[in-house]
Motif scaffolding. Structure first.
Motif, PDB file in Angstrom:
ATOM      1  N   TRP A  46       0.970  -1.166   0.054  1.00 45.30           N
ATOM      2  CA  TRP A  46      -0.128   0.104   0.186  1.00 45.30           C
ATOM      3  C   TRP A  46       0.999   1.367  -0.108  1.00 45.30           C
ATOM      4  O   TRP A  46       0.605   2.169  -0.886  1.00 45.30           O
ATOM      5  N   GLU A  47       1.952   1.462   0.919  1.00 49.03           N
ATOM      6  CA  GLU A  47       2.850   2.516   0.860  1.00 49.03           C
ATOM      7  C   GLU A  47       3.554   2.707  -0.289  1.00 49.03           C
ATOM      8  O   GLU A  47       3.808   3.794  -1.039  1.00 49.03           O
ATOM      9  N   ASN A  48       3.990   1.500  -1.181  1.00 52.50           N
ATOM     10  CA  ASN A  48       4.722   1.676  -2.327  1.00 52.50           C
ATOM     11  C   ASN A  48       3.871   2.240  -3.502  1.00 52.50           C
ATOM     12  O   ASN A  48       4.253   3.047  -4.090  1.00 52.50           O
ATOM     13  N   LYS A  49       2.580   1.978  -3.592  1.00 58.14           N
ATOM     14  CA  LYS A  49       1.416   2.505  -4.324  1.00 58.14           C
ATOM     15  C   LYS A  49       1.389   4.092  -4.290  1.00 58.14           C
ATOM     16  O   LYS A  49       1.240   4.883  -4.891  1.00 58.14           O
ATOM     17  N   ARG A  50       1.507   4.520  -2.721  1.00 56.76           N
ATOM     18  CA  ARG A  50       1.226   5.773  -2.501  1.00 56.76           C
ATOM     19  C   ARG A  50       2.736   6.679  -2.696  1.00 56.76           C
ATOM     20  O   ARG A  50       2.505   7.775  -3.263  1.00 56.76           O
ATOM     21  N   ILE A  51       3.746   5.887  -2.368  1.00 58.25           N
ATOM     22  CA  ILE A  51       4.929   6.748  -3.060  1.00 58.25           C
ATOM     23  C   ILE A  51       4.995   6.815  -4.531  1.00 58.25           C
ATOM     24  O   ILE A  51       5.325   7.798  -4.780  1.00 58.25           O
ATOM     25  N   ALA A  52       4.660   5.711  -5.199  1.00 62.47           N
ATOM     26  CA  ALA A  52       4.488   5.962  -6.762  1.00 62.47           C
ATOM     27  C   ALA A  52       3.643   6.983  -7.199  1.00 62.47           C
ATOM     28  O   ALA A  52       3.838   7.868  -8.120  1.00 62.47           O
ATOM     29  N   ALA A  53       2.532   7.482  -6.207  1.00 60.45           N
ATOM     30  CA  ALA A  53       1.615   8.416  -6.620  1.00 60.45           C
ATOM     31  C   ALA A  53       2.009   9.698  -6.153  1.00 60.45           C
ATOM     32  O   ALA A  53       1.234  10.753  -6.446  1.00 60.45           O
ATOM     33  N   GLY A  54       3.257   9.918  -5.430  1.00 60.07           N
ATOM     34  CA  GLY A  54       3.864  11.013  -5.078  1.00 60.07           C
ATOM     35  C   GLY A  54       3.429  11.515  -3.678  1.00 60.07           C
ATOM     36  O   GLY A  54       3.925  12.384  -3.237  1.00 60.07           O
ATOM     37  N   HIS A  55       2.964  10.622  -2.885  1.00 58.47           N
ATOM     38  CA  HIS A  55       2.631  10.763  -1.595  1.00 58.47           C
ATOM     39  C   HIS A  55       3.764  10.278  -0.632  1.00 58.47           C
ATOM     40  O   HIS A  55       4.115   9.235  -0.487  1.00 58.47           O
ATOM     41  N   ILE A  56       4.970  11.092  -0.187  1.00 55.28           N
ATOM     42  CA  ILE A  56       6.021  10.646   0.512  1.00 55.28           C
ATOM     43  C   ILE A  56       5.812  11.276   1.909  1.00 55.28           C
ATOM     44  O   ILE A  56       5.890  12.382   2.058  1.00 55.28           O
ATOM     45  N   GLN A  57       5.842  10.287   2.784  1.00 52.17           N
ATOM     46  CA  GLN A  57       5.736  10.681   4.348  1.00 52.17           C
ATOM     47  C   GLN A  57       4.519  11.528   4.765  1.00 52.17           C
ATOM     48  O   GLN A  57       4.926  12.660   5.357  1.00 52.17           O
ATOM     49  N   ASP A  58       3.444  11.588   3.975  1.00 52.02           N
ATOM     50  CA  ASP A  58       2.630  12.771   4.212  1.00 52.02           C
ATOM     51  C   ASP A  58       1.173  12.282   5.406  1.00 52.02           C
ATOM     52  O   ASP A  58       0.357  13.118   5.423  1.00 52.02           O
ATOM     53  N   ILE A  59       1.554  10.903   6.094  1.00 52.73           N
ATOM     54  CA  ILE A  59       0.588  10.930   6.834  1.00 52.73           C
ATOM     55  C   ILE A  59       0.714  11.152   8.466  1.00 52.73           C
ATOM     56  O   ILE A  59       1.752  10.786   8.998  1.00 52.73           O
ATOM     57  N   ARG A  65      -8.303   8.212   9.406  1.00 52.19           N
ATOM     58  CA  ARG A  65      -8.771   7.316   8.464  1.00 52.19           C
ATOM     59  C   ARG A  65      -7.543   6.490   7.747  1.00 52.19           C
ATOM     60  O   ARG A  65      -7.735   5.386   7.279  1.00 52.19           O
ATOM     61  N   ILE A  66      -6.568   7.156   7.649  1.00 55.08           N
ATOM     62  CA  ILE A  66      -5.522   6.495   7.124  1.00 55.08           C
ATOM     63  C   ILE A  66      -4.485   6.343   7.961  1.00 55.08           C
ATOM     64  O   ILE A  66      -3.754   5.214   7.527  1.00 55.08           O
ATOM     65  N   SER A  67      -4.176   6.779   8.938  1.00 54.45           N
ATOM     66  CA  SER A  67      -3.270   6.478   9.861  1.00 54.45           C
ATOM     67  C   SER A  67      -3.520   5.242  11.073  1.00 54.45           C
ATOM     68  O   SER A  67      -2.483   4.713  11.346  1.00 54.45           O
ATOM     69  N   ALA A  68      -4.758   5.038  11.123  1.00 51.65           N
ATOM     70  CA  ALA A  68      -5.156   3.920  11.949  1.00 51.65           C
ATOM     71  C   ALA A  68      -4.611   2.537  11.621  1.00 51.65           C
ATOM     72  O   ALA A  68      -4.155   1.952  12.552  1.00 51.65           O
ATOM     73  N   GLY A  69      -4.500   2.316  10.473  1.00 50.22           N
ATOM     74  CA  GLY A  69      -3.859   1.094  10.155  1.00 50.22           C
ATOM     75  C   GLY A  69      -2.435   0.869  10.468  1.00 50.22           C
ATOM     76  O   GLY A  69      -1.858  -0.228  11.108  1.00 50.22           O
ATOM     77  N   PRO A  70      -1.671   2.078  10.111  1.00 52.79           N
ATOM     78  CA  PRO A  70      -0.151   1.840  10.394  1.00 52.79           C
ATOM     79  C   PRO A  70      -0.038   1.676  11.681  1.00 52.79           C
ATOM     80  O   PRO A  70       1.151   1.271  12.198  1.00 52.79           O
ATOM     81  N   ILE A  71      -0.808   2.748  12.638  1.00 55.27           N
ATOM     82  CA  ILE A  71      -0.323   2.782  14.021  1.00 55.27           C
ATOM     83  C   ILE A  71      -0.871   1.311  14.576  1.00 55.27           C
ATOM     84  O   ILE A  71       0.022   0.951  15.508  1.00 55.27           O
ATOM     85  N   ILE A  72      -1.799   0.811  14.403  1.00 53.58           N
ATOM     86  CA  ILE A  72      -2.300  -0.702  14.758  1.00 53.58           C
ATOM     87  C   ILE A  72      -1.089  -1.881  14.544  1.00 53.58           C
ATOM     88  O   ILE A  72      -0.684  -2.482  15.365  1.00 53.58           O
TER      89      ILE A  72
END
Length: 184
Positions: A46-59, A65-72
């Protein structure tokens, strides 16, 4: 803390003998490890797809909604570490009643742990991809559980002084032999 409590309760269950508790602890580690590392793999894809879309460490943690999964997932990594450490030290303690022998085993364990930390730093410094690092970590953890399996299967229910000294099954009389019976 919850992981430490869980593994402590599992490894101290009075209705199972020590050898069965070792096998149960190992099984818990292999199952939870596979599940948690599998969750890490899904996250990394999932993170690799976000990085490919230009989202770099933006969570940010405020974006639930976005951060709950990585935090858990991060919490589960910490819980797995507690399970791992608790089982490792329990297994070392089950191997011997001798504090000197246990100290040697703990020293070896901590040496391998420190070497792993040094390698992890170097692998990251070489800009190895996060997915490759995840695969290496997952492989080393599950591989280590396979390597320790013989030790798990040989945990005895009781450790005797004779077994500690290496004399188990070799009962020798402590009465000295008469001089004439001693070979020259």
């Amino acid at each position: 803390m919850a992981g430490g409590l869980v593994i402590g309760l599992l490894l101290d269950m009075p209705w199972f003998n020590r050898s069965m508790r070792a096998r149960i602890g190992w099984a818990v580690l292999i199952v939870t490890g596979s599940g948690i590392w599998g969750g890490g793999y899904a996250f990394q894809l999932w993170e690799n797809k976000r990085i490919a879309a230009g989202h770099i460490q933006d969570i940010d943690y405020t974006e639930g909604r976005i951060s709950a999964g990585p935090i858990i997932l991060y919490i589960f990594y910490g819980g797995y570490d507690a399970l791992w450490q608790g089982f490792a030290y329990w297994l070392i303690g089950a191997e011997s009643n001798s504090s000197a022998r246990a100290a040697i085993l703990v020293g070896a364990y901590k040496t391998f742990q420190a070497a792993g930390g040094a390698m992890a730093w170097r692998i990251n410094a070489l800009h190895t991809s996060a997915l490759t690092q995840l695969g290496m970590n997952w492989g080393l953890c599950i591989g280590s559980l396979l390597v320790v399996l013989p030790a798990v299967w040989t945990v005895s229910d009781h450790t005797t002084i004779e077994a500690e000294a290496g004399f188990e099954g070799k009962r020798r009389s402590m009465v000295p032999k008469p001089i004439e019976d001693v070979e020259a």
